[in-house]
Design a protein around this motif. Structure first.
Motif, PDB file in Angstrom:
ATOM      1  N   PHE A  85       0.832  -1.197   0.000  1.00  0.00           N
ATOM      2  CA  PHE A  85       0.000   0.000   0.000  1.00  0.00           C
ATOM      3  C   PHE A  85       0.873   1.256   0.000  1.00  0.00           C
ATOM      4  CE2 PHE A  85      -2.088   3.391   2.406  1.00  0.00           C
ATOM      5  CZ  PHE A  85      -3.232   3.582   1.647  1.00  0.00           C
ATOM      6  N   VAL A  86       1.953   1.249   0.779  1.00  0.00           N
ATOM      7  CA  VAL A  86       2.869   2.398   0.833  1.00  0.00           C
ATOM      8  C   VAL A  86       3.484   2.642  -0.544  1.00  0.00           C
ATOM      9  CG1 VAL A  86       5.024   3.297   1.818  1.00  0.00           C
ATOM     10  CG2 VAL A  86       3.368   2.134   3.298  1.00  0.00           C
ATOM     11  N   VAL A  87       3.906   1.572  -1.207  1.00  0.00           N
ATOM     12  CA  VAL A  87       4.499   1.710  -2.548  1.00  0.00           C
ATOM     13  C   VAL A  87       3.488   2.327  -3.511  1.00  0.00           C
ATOM     14  CG1 VAL A  87       5.368   0.424  -4.555  1.00  0.00           C
ATOM     15  CG2 VAL A  87       6.212  -0.116  -2.259  1.00  0.00           C
ATOM     16  N   LYS A  88       2.265   1.842  -3.508  1.00  0.00           N
ATOM     17  CA  LYS A  88       1.227   2.398  -4.402  1.00  0.00           C
ATOM     18  C   LYS A  88       0.946   3.859  -4.073  1.00  0.00           C
ATOM     19  CE  LYS A  88      -1.078  -1.840  -5.647  1.00  0.00           C
ATOM     20  NZ  LYS A  88      -2.300  -2.599  -5.745  1.00  0.00           N
ATOM     21  N   THR A  89       0.923   4.184  -2.783  1.00  0.00           N
ATOM     22  CA  THR A  89       0.691   5.571  -2.365  1.00  0.00           C
ATOM     23  C   THR A  89       1.829   6.462  -2.830  1.00  0.00           C
ATOM     24  OG1 THR A  89      -0.574   4.817  -0.451  1.00  0.00           O
ATOM     25  CG2 THR A  89       0.289   7.067  -0.374  1.00  0.00           C
ATOM     26  N   ALA A  90       3.064   6.002  -2.645  1.00  0.00           N
ATOM     27  CA  ALA A  90       4.232   6.782  -3.067  1.00  0.00           C
ATOM     28  C   ALA A  90       4.199   7.017  -4.576  1.00  0.00           C
ATOM     29  CB  ALA A  90       5.521   6.071  -2.656  1.00  0.00           C
ATOM     30  N   GLU A  91       3.888   5.981  -5.330  1.00  0.00           N
ATOM     31  CA  GLU A  91       3.816   6.126  -6.783  1.00  0.00           C
ATOM     32  C   GLU A  91       2.711   7.106  -7.182  1.00  0.00           C
ATOM     33  OE1 GLU A  91       5.592   1.763  -8.059  1.00  0.00           O
ATOM     34  OE2 GLU A  91       3.406   1.997  -7.888  1.00  0.00           O
ATOM     35  N   ALA A  92       1.561   7.016  -6.523  1.00  0.00           N
ATOM     36  CA  ALA A  92       0.446   7.921  -6.831  1.00  0.00           C
ATOM     37  C   ALA A  92       0.800   9.370  -6.518  1.00  0.00           C
ATOM     38  CB  ALA A  92      -0.802   7.503  -6.053  1.00  0.00           C
TER      39      ALA A  92
END
Length: 149
Positions: A85-92
């Motif tokens: 979830f953190v990775v997806k948030t960072a990418e977003a």
């Protein structure tokens, strides 16, 4: 509770107890209006099992301020799901990197982050939590991103 469980045996018990639910609630409330913080509860089947706090500390980095899972729900994938979830948030958010600080003596957390592609940056700092503790910094470059010089 997850935070207290994580540090029981490391931090002094009096210090752990000083961070009551009410104290942590007030910390959350004080951050809620800050644009750079993102606070999440981690659930499993409608049961809160942990907390995740992120900070967009620069234009290129998303920092994991806190990631704590209740003991009963560790080693079953909740932490890995939170990191995904953190990775997806960072990418977003258009970030290049994710960073975090963890206690140098916390071998379990260090192993977890290293298994999830985080590397030690070489940075250290001292914190006081009833006594002095050394923290080390980890970072993870997001795929397809290039480190700035």
């Amino acid at each position: 509770m997850a935070w207290q469980q994580s540090y029981r045996g490391t931090f002094d018990e009096a210090y752990l107890l000083s961070k009551s639910v009410e104290v942590r609630k007030q910390e959350f409330i004080s951050r809620i209006s800050a644009d750079s913080y993102f606070d999440y509860l981690i659930y499993k089947k409608q049961i809160p099992i942990g907390i995740l706090i992120l900070e967009a500390d620069s234009k290129n980095v998303l920092e994991i301020e806190s990631l704590y899972i209740l003991e009963a729900f560790r080693n079953v994938g909740a932490g890995s799901a939170a990191l995904a979830f953190v990775v997806k948030t960072a990418e977003a958010l258009g970030k290049r990197k994710i960073s975090l600080w963890t206690l140098e003596c916390n071998k379990r957390a260090r192993r977890f982050y290293e298994q999830n592609n985080f590397v030690v940056t070489g940075e250290k700092r001292t914190i006081y939590r009833g006594d002095s503790f050394t923290q080390i910094k980890y970072s993870r470059l997001l795929s397809g991103r290039v480190e700035e010089k």
